[in-house]
Design a protein around this motif. Sequence first.
Motif, PDB file in Angstrom:
ATOM      1  N   UNK A   1     -20.896  56.225  92.241  1.00  0.00           N
ATOM      2  CA  UNK A   1     -20.315  56.915  93.382  1.00  0.00           C
ATOM      3  C   UNK A   1     -20.432  56.090  94.645  1.00  0.00           C
ATOM      4  N   UNK A   2     -20.202  56.738  95.793  1.00  0.00           N
ATOM      5  CA  UNK A   2     -20.210  56.085  97.097  1.00  0.00           C
ATOM      6  C   UNK A   2     -21.466  56.482  97.884  1.00  0.00           C
ATOM      7  N   UNK A   3     -22.037  55.504  98.587  1.00  0.00           N
ATOM      8  CA  UNK A   3     -23.254  55.768  99.355  1.00  0.00           C
ATOM      9  C   UNK A   3     -22.988  56.595 100.608  1.00  0.00           C
ATOM     10  N   UNK A   4     -21.742  56.630 101.081  1.00  0.00           N
ATOM     11  CA  UNK A   4     -21.467  57.480 102.234  1.00  0.00           C
ATOM     12  C   UNK A   4     -21.343  58.947 101.832  1.00  0.00           C
ATOM     13  N   UNK A   5     -21.325  59.208 100.522  1.00  0.00           N
ATOM     14  CA  UNK A   5     -21.312  60.584 100.017  1.00  0.00           C
ATOM     15  C   UNK A   5     -22.695  60.987  99.532  1.00  0.00           C
ATOM     16  N   UNK A   6     -23.333  60.097  98.770  1.00  0.00           N
ATOM     17  CA  UNK A   6     -24.664  60.356  98.229  1.00  0.00           C
ATOM     18  C   UNK A   6     -25.637  59.326  98.805  1.00  0.00           C
ATOM     19  N   UNK A   7     -26.540  59.768  99.661  1.00  0.00           N
ATOM     20  CA  UNK A   7     -27.504  58.877 100.281  1.00  0.00           C
ATOM     21  C   UNK A   7     -28.530  58.390  99.258  1.00  0.00           C
ATOM     22  N   UNK A   8     -29.107  57.210  99.513  1.00  0.00           N
ATOM     23  CA  UNK A   8     -30.071  56.612  98.589  1.00  0.00           C
ATOM     24  C   UNK A   8     -31.244  57.553  98.333  1.00  0.00           C
ATOM     25  N   UNK A   9     -31.793  58.143  99.414  1.00  0.00           N
ATOM     26  CA  UNK A   9     -32.956  59.012  99.240  1.00  0.00           C
ATOM     27  C   UNK A   9     -32.629  60.238  98.395  1.00  0.00           C
ATOM     28  N   UNK A  10     -31.376  60.747  98.510  1.00  0.00           N
ATOM     29  CA  UNK A  10     -30.982  61.898  97.707  1.00  0.00           C
ATOM     30  C   UNK A  10     -30.829  61.525  96.232  1.00  0.00           C
ATOM     31  N   UNK A  11     -30.305  60.329  95.989  1.00  0.00           N
ATOM     32  CA  UNK A  11     -30.176  59.856  94.609  1.00  0.00           C
ATOM     33  C   UNK A  11     -31.549  59.727  93.950  1.00  0.00           C
ATOM     34  N   UNK A  12     -32.479  59.087  94.662  1.00  0.00           N
ATOM     35  CA  UNK A  12     -33.817  58.891  94.103  1.00  0.00           C
ATOM     36  C   UNK A  12     -34.517  60.230  93.903  1.00  0.00           C
ATOM     37  N   UNK A  13     -34.330  61.148  94.845  1.00  0.00           N
ATOM     38  CA  UNK A  13     -34.960  62.460  94.723  1.00  0.00           C
ATOM     39  C   UNK A  13     -34.399  63.218  93.517  1.00  0.00           C
ATOM     40  N   UNK A  14     -33.079  63.172  93.345  1.00  0.00           N
ATOM     41  CA  UNK A  14     -32.456  63.866  92.225  1.00  0.00           C
ATOM     42  C   UNK A  14     -32.901  63.269  90.889  1.00  0.00           C
ATOM     43  N   UNK A  15     -32.923  61.928  90.803  1.00  0.00           N
ATOM     44  CA  UNK A  15     -33.355  61.270  89.572  1.00  0.00           C
ATOM     45  C   UNK A  15     -34.823  61.563  89.283  1.00  0.00           C
ATOM     46  N   UNK A  16     -35.613  61.692  90.354  1.00  0.00           N
ATOM     47  CA  UNK A  16     -37.015  62.043  90.176  1.00  0.00           C
ATOM     48  C   UNK A  16     -37.184  63.455  89.658  1.00  0.00           C
ATOM     49  N   UNK A  17     -36.395  64.378  90.205  1.00  0.00           N
ATOM     50  CA  UNK A  17     -36.479  65.773  89.754  1.00  0.00           C
ATOM     51  C   UNK A  17     -36.084  65.922  88.288  1.00  0.00           C
ATOM     52  N   UNK A  18     -35.188  65.033  87.825  1.00  0.00           N
ATOM     53  CA  UNK A  18     -34.732  65.082  86.432  1.00  0.00           C
ATOM     54  C   UNK A  18     -35.541  64.167  85.515  1.00  0.00           C
ATOM     55  N   UNK A  19     -36.617  63.562  86.064  1.00  0.00           N
ATOM     56  CA  UNK A  19     -37.508  62.691  85.283  1.00  0.00           C
ATOM     57  C   UNK A  19     -36.736  61.581  84.569  1.00  0.00           C
ATOM     58  N   UNK A  20     -35.797  60.984  85.275  1.00  0.00           N
ATOM     59  CA  UNK A  20     -34.955  59.957  84.678  1.00  0.00           C
ATOM     60  C   UNK A  20     -35.681  58.614  84.579  1.00  0.00           C
ATOM     61  N   UNK A  21     -35.335  57.865  83.534  1.00  0.00           N
ATOM     62  CA  UNK A  21     -35.738  56.471  83.391  1.00  0.00           C
ATOM     63  C   UNK A  21     -34.463  55.642  83.372  1.00  0.00           C
ATOM     64  N   UNK A  22     -34.390  54.644  84.248  1.00  0.00           N
ATOM     65  CA  UNK A  22     -33.172  53.847  84.283  1.00  0.00           C
ATOM     66  C   UNK A  22     -33.109  52.950  85.499  1.00  0.00           C
ATOM     67  N   UNK A  23     -31.929  52.374  85.700  1.00  0.00           N
ATOM     68  CA  UNK A  23     -31.702  51.395  86.763  1.00  0.00           C
ATOM     69  C   UNK A  23     -30.601  51.897  87.687  1.00  0.00           C
ATOM     70  N   UNK A  24     -30.937  52.018  88.985  1.00  0.00           N
ATOM     71  CA  UNK A  24     -29.973  52.413  90.006  1.00  0.00           C
ATOM     72  C   UNK A  24     -29.567  51.160  90.770  1.00  0.00           C
ATOM     73  N   UNK A  25     -28.291  50.787  90.666  1.00  0.00           N
ATOM     74  CA  UNK A  25     -27.778  49.594  91.346  1.00  0.00           C
ATOM     75  C   UNK A  25     -27.030  50.013  92.603  1.00  0.00           C
ATOM     76  N   UNK A  26     -27.371  49.377  93.722  1.00  0.00           N
ATOM     77  CA  UNK A  26     -26.723  49.659  95.004  1.00  0.00           C
ATOM     78  C   UNK A  26     -26.013  48.403  95.486  1.00  0.00           C
TER      79      UNK A  26
END
Length: 328
Positions: free
Chosen positions: A158-183
């Motif tokens: 997606x686009x960073x002007x829609x989904x902020x970095x901190x929101x992405x990390x928070x959401x992935x944390x809440x879902x206990x995700x393992x993976x790589x987020x590329x910005x």
Amino acid sequence: VFQFVHGKAGEAVRTVRVPVGTGISGSVAKYGVPLVIPDAQKDPRFNGKIDEKSNFVTRSVICVPLKREENIIGVLQSLNRKDGSTFSNQDLSIFESLAGIASIAIENAQLYTVLNQRLQQLEEAKQRNEYILNQLRRSEEETEKLKELSESRGAFSGKLDVFRVENLVQMLGNDYKTGKLTLKDDSEEAYIYLQNGKLRHVQLKNRNISGLNAFFETICWQDGEFSFEDGITVGENTIDKMSMSIIIEGLRRLDEYNVLKEKYPQDSIPKLNPDIDINQLEDINKINILKSIDGNKTIKDLLWVSSYDRYTFFSLIKELDEEKKISF
């Protein structure tokens, strides 16, 4: 320093410094004992340099300490009675009463200044906290979109002007995700690795920045793209703090960075103060930045060649500017 002066020679001595213990006023400031001197020229404590500077001739002097409790905060002094006579004990009594009133007024003024500064600090802290809280309150629409992306497939973008970095990390944390987020922004890429929802490692592609500083750098990115790949792991572990505390600290830095970038536009060109000897400095971070300044590089150029995240870099620029080591 003469703070309040009255009379013909007042302006000439306003900036003169009198060390404690030097001269008549310095002696009163040191020992706290009032002095009435009928002929200053004959007194061994008299400092004639001030007369020379002001083209004034001191004859008689009365000087009393300004005290608050047991502390001496200054002196009150008068020179040469208008009628040409010397100061009397009655003058001393009046002066001591005035000194008591002046001491209270000075203390109240100092307390008022301190109170105003504290109120300003509290207001600034309140504004920062409100900003951070507003950033942490993800909108319901954004949350639903993130969850839809996350649940629909292992990889999403997606686009960073829609989904902020901190929101992405928070959401992935809440879902206990393992993976790589590329910005990706206009000139840089960053890789954020998570394991079971926890931040493990962050690395910038083109600049030698990793770990927490790299994450704080990405918090400042407001445009660009992101993509997430599920299940990707990394051997490095450069972050061992709770993700939420890191996000809160990142938002605090973002708030201050937004202020600093307005004060120091990226197209501005800093110049070295020619009187500064870089080799005499002790702060290696400031030395690194000063050595990069050549009179041609803009703030953006200097940031790009540095190894600092944006908040740290702009904070160092601010300190160098305030210390008069650079100018614009």
